[in-house]
Enzyme design. Sequence first.
Site, PDB file in Angstrom:
ATOM      1  N   GLU A  82     -24.997  27.560  -9.254  1.00 32.22           N
ATOM      2  CA  GLU A  82     -25.686  28.320 -10.292  1.00 32.22           C
ATOM      3  C   GLU A  82     -25.828  29.803  -9.968  1.00 32.22           C
ATOM      4  O   GLU A  82     -26.060  30.605 -10.875  1.00 32.22           O
ATOM      5  CB  GLU A  82     -27.064  27.704 -10.567  1.00 32.22           C
ATOM      6  CG  GLU A  82     -26.972  26.298 -11.150  1.00 32.22           C
ATOM      7  CD  GLU A  82     -28.281  25.802 -11.739  1.00 32.22           C
ATOM      8  OE1 GLU A  82     -29.275  26.550 -11.715  1.00 32.22           O
ATOM      9  OE2 GLU A  82     -28.300  24.659 -12.243  1.00 32.22           O
ATOM     10  N   GLU A  93     -26.184  11.475  -2.083  1.00 35.10           N
ATOM     11  CA  GLU A  93     -26.389  12.858  -1.653  1.00 35.10           C
ATOM     12  C   GLU A  93     -27.862  13.055  -1.287  1.00 35.10           C
ATOM     13  O   GLU A  93     -28.755  12.656  -2.029  1.00 35.10           O
ATOM     14  CB  GLU A  93     -25.993  13.814  -2.772  1.00 35.10           C
ATOM     15  CG  GLU A  93     -26.074  15.286  -2.398  1.00 35.10           C
ATOM     16  CD  GLU A  93     -25.630  16.193  -3.532  1.00 35.10           C
ATOM     17  OE1 GLU A  93     -24.884  17.149  -3.267  1.00 35.10           O
ATOM     18  OE2 GLU A  93     -26.031  15.930  -4.688  1.00 35.10           O
ATOM     19  N   GLU A  95     -26.369  22.776  -5.706  1.00 35.05           N
ATOM     20  CA  GLU A  95     -26.742  23.283  -7.021  1.00 35.05           C
ATOM     21  C   GLU A  95     -27.026  24.784  -6.982  1.00 35.05           C
ATOM     22  O   GLU A  95     -26.678  25.510  -7.918  1.00 35.05           O
ATOM     23  CB  GLU A  95     -27.975  22.529  -7.542  1.00 35.05           C
ATOM     24  CG  GLU A  95     -27.694  21.101  -7.985  1.00 35.05           C
ATOM     25  CD  GLU A  95     -26.933  21.038  -9.296  1.00 35.05           C
ATOM     26  OE1 GLU A  95     -26.890  22.052 -10.021  1.00 35.05           O
ATOM     27  OE2 GLU A  95     -26.382  19.965  -9.607  1.00 35.05           O
ATOM     28  N   GLU A 130     -42.302  13.978 -20.855  1.00 34.45           N
ATOM     29  CA  GLU A 130     -41.828  14.232 -22.218  1.00 34.45           C
ATOM     30  C   GLU A 130     -41.551  12.876 -22.844  1.00 34.45           C
ATOM     31  O   GLU A 130     -40.578  12.211 -22.491  1.00 34.45           O
ATOM     32  CB  GLU A 130     -40.566  15.095 -22.229  1.00 34.45           C
ATOM     33  CG  GLU A 130     -40.782  16.552 -21.885  1.00 34.45           C
ATOM     34  CD  GLU A 130     -41.403  17.334 -23.022  1.00 34.45           C
ATOM     35  OE1 GLU A 130     -41.409  16.799 -24.156  1.00 34.45           O
ATOM     36  OE2 GLU A 130     -41.888  18.452 -22.795  1.00 34.45           O
TER      37      GLU A 130
END
EC number: 3.1.3.-
Length: 246
Positions: A147, A134, A143, A169
């Site tokens: 959403e 994609e 998306e 992170e």
Amino acid sequence: MQLKTSIGLITCRMNTQSNQIETILVQKRYSLAFSEFIHCHYSINSNHSHLIKMFNNMTINERLLIKTLDFDRMWYHIWIETPVYELYHKKYQKFKKNWLIPDNGKKLISLINQAKGSGTLLWEIPKGKPKENESDLACAIREFEEETGIAREDYQILPAFKKSMSYFEGKTEYKHIYFLAVLCKSLEEPNMNLSLQYETRIAEISKISWQNMEAVRFISKHQSLNLEPIIGPAFNFIKNYLRYKH
């Protein structure tokens, strides 16, 4: 170092009542730290510093949920009724091996009790992970509709704008790529309805709303993800676009 990429769409409108540019933001139902823990994306080192940092970034309710040691409830909090049995079994076995078998969860509860403060549920630009083969833009469009419920024909992509941001992170780099769109005239009304009734939205999102730049600055000061460096340039681009358009 692991790289996780998400693609999003900053969609703006000119609020005809306040005469301010606004963009759609969504608030996730759960923190990234909670999701990473439930999916066992962590390492157990000697001082557990990374785990304690994860717990610091969770909400108080999420930490309380983990302290129940009820993995079914933790999993349901993220996945609701989505049937992902194979993934569930794999992650449950790892959770059991890490925390239940050694001491019936005592070490885990002790680590959670060392967490200080509490994280917040992030407000962010609608985004998600691309499917196999994609394109970035196709992912952002898909998306965004999943959403927000806003269809492709209801906005115009501004192809000259594309921004990205990255942060780390632990041993994971998170990269977000954003495209820009402006709503069609018919959808600029201040009271345009944003609904959470769609199945994907219920599963992933707790709130959805239009926010101006002042609100974006306020939100960014009270969460770990700073949206201003991305949304600020997007709003400036929209201002110039509207000026030359008219």
